[in-house]
Scaffold this active site. Structure first.
Site: not given
Length: 411
Positions: A151, A382
């Site tokens: 991420c 995202c």
């Protein structure tokens, strides 16, 4: 007639933004519970016998009518409005930038004033219009304390938690900009559901781990779902967590919204690497908390988010392990094609492999949709929220944008 108004922008557009305003030290009434609002009014001299009525008036103006200026409160006396302006604010955060994708996805870069001795902070909020619904992806922290290896947001340090006011202000501002309050109109070119609310769903899937900011998130979501105010159904509010097990139990008991789990692996050794919080709360503890979540049924399933990483977690053995892991849990599995970012060592699984994985999950009786690309041209994916986009040189940004695949949870 299409379920979505077709006022499609022909190209990426930067929308007009609010002008910077002088930072005010006055406390906001946004994000206060009714009891807290009543106490604040009492402290400023409002008579006890008027408190309940005044709180009801303010609640309606702020959350039903959506006003951001006390002077707009027509049924509040002038003296009362002057007192409110002197001591409080209901202003929105500053919009630093507003972008609109060709597919209708909108992204706002918002600036909040400093808290105490801190500095102003910025977060991003994303709106995704789809058939019959419009979903707002809200941030709960500035940065993130988790270090999930796939991420991009996890590479940014945690600056601070957002307050309940700042969490709610993202929703209020989005409804402002989309014409989603009474007597408001949407900007020209807006894509949104043709009927019903423009913001019909919210997901706590922006920057940060919501359950590491539990109290502020709880207050904000209970106000968002209050039937006399913003009145969003708790079935249309989804909170996504990486697995803060004790607060999962609290979420079910004290908030009662839909739950999403950032899973991404079915073995502890691999999840320890991908989602390091797993070292503290391993899979068995996480699954026990999921099984105990109140109100689970086929109509109230837990969403499990699973990013597809080539050669890491995308084999059929992984798919079999996923079915075994989720046994007995009413579940939906969102398969997320990995969003590449500069410097990452991961690659997105081949599309053929993603489809094989999805087919296996579907054949076992679980819904497993593959997320479709959204907001590629405005860095609205995202895991990429906040200011990496503004820090890149233009050439880097354009190269990055070409790779983006957006996912924003349960829509």
């Amino acid at each position: 007639m299409s379920a979505i108004d077709v006022m499609t922008p022909s190209k990426l557009k930067a929308m007009p933004v609010s002008q910077p305003v002088e930072l005010s030290p006055k406390p906001s009434l946004i994000g206060l519970t009714r009891e807290e609002m009543g106490a604040a009014l009492k402290e400023k001299g409002v008579a006890d016998k008027q408190i309940k009525m005044r709180v009801s008036q303010l609640w309606n103006w702020i959350y039903v009518r959506g006003v951001s200026d006390f002077d707009a409160m027509a049924n509040v006396s002038k003296d009362m409005r002057e007192m409110l302006k002197t001591h409080f604010t209901i202003a929105r955060p500053e919009i630093v930038e507003e972008q609109v994708s060709n597919d209708g996805t909108r992204k706002w870069l918002l600036r909040f004033p400093p808290r105490g001795a801190g500095r102003p902070v910025e977060v991003e909020t994303v709106y995704i219009p789809e058939e019959g619904r419009g979903t707002l992806c809200i941030s709960s922290q500035v940065g993130c304390s988790l270090t999930c290896s796939f991420c991009h947001t996890g590479t940014q340090r945690l600056v601070r938690n957002l307050t309940a006011e700042e969490i709610l202000s993202q929703l209020l501002l989005a409804r402002d900009r989309l014409g989603d309050f009474p007597d408001r109109e949407a900007p020209q070119g807006t894509i949104m559901p043709a009927e019903g609310r423009k913001v019909s769903n919210i997901v706590m899937m922006g920057m940060g781990e919501p359950l590491y900011n539990f109290d502020s998130v709880k207050t904000a979501l209970l106000i968002a779902s209050d039937g006399d105010g913003l009145s969003l159904s708790k079935r249309r509010i989804t909170l996504s967590t990486s697995g803060v097990v004790p607060e999962i139990y609290r979420t079910g008991e004290e908030i009662g919204v839909m739950l999403a789990i950032s899973l991404h692996a079915v073995r502890d050794d691999l999840r320890d690497m991908l989602v390091p919080i797993n070292k503290k709360y391993p899979l068995k503890e996480l699954m026990d908390a999921c099984r105990a979540y109140p109100g689970l049924s086929n109509a109230r399933r837990i969403t499990f988010e699973y990013v597809m990483l080539k050669g890491v977690n995308d084999s059929l053995e992984d798919a079999k392990g996923l079915i075994q892991l989720l046994k007995g849990i009413p579940a939906k599995i969102n398969l997320i094609p990995f969003n590449p970012w500069p410097g990452t060592n991961y690659q997105c699984s081949d599309w053929e492999q993603i489809e094989k994985f999805a087919d296996f999950i579907n054949s076992a009786g679980y819904a497993s949709p593959i997320r479709t690309p959204r907001g590629r041209d405005i860095l609205a994916a995202c895991g990429q929220l906040k200011s990496e986009s503004e820090r890149m040189r233009k050439t880097e940004r354009l190269a990055f944008e070409a790779m983006m695949i957006a996912n924003h949870g349960e829509y």
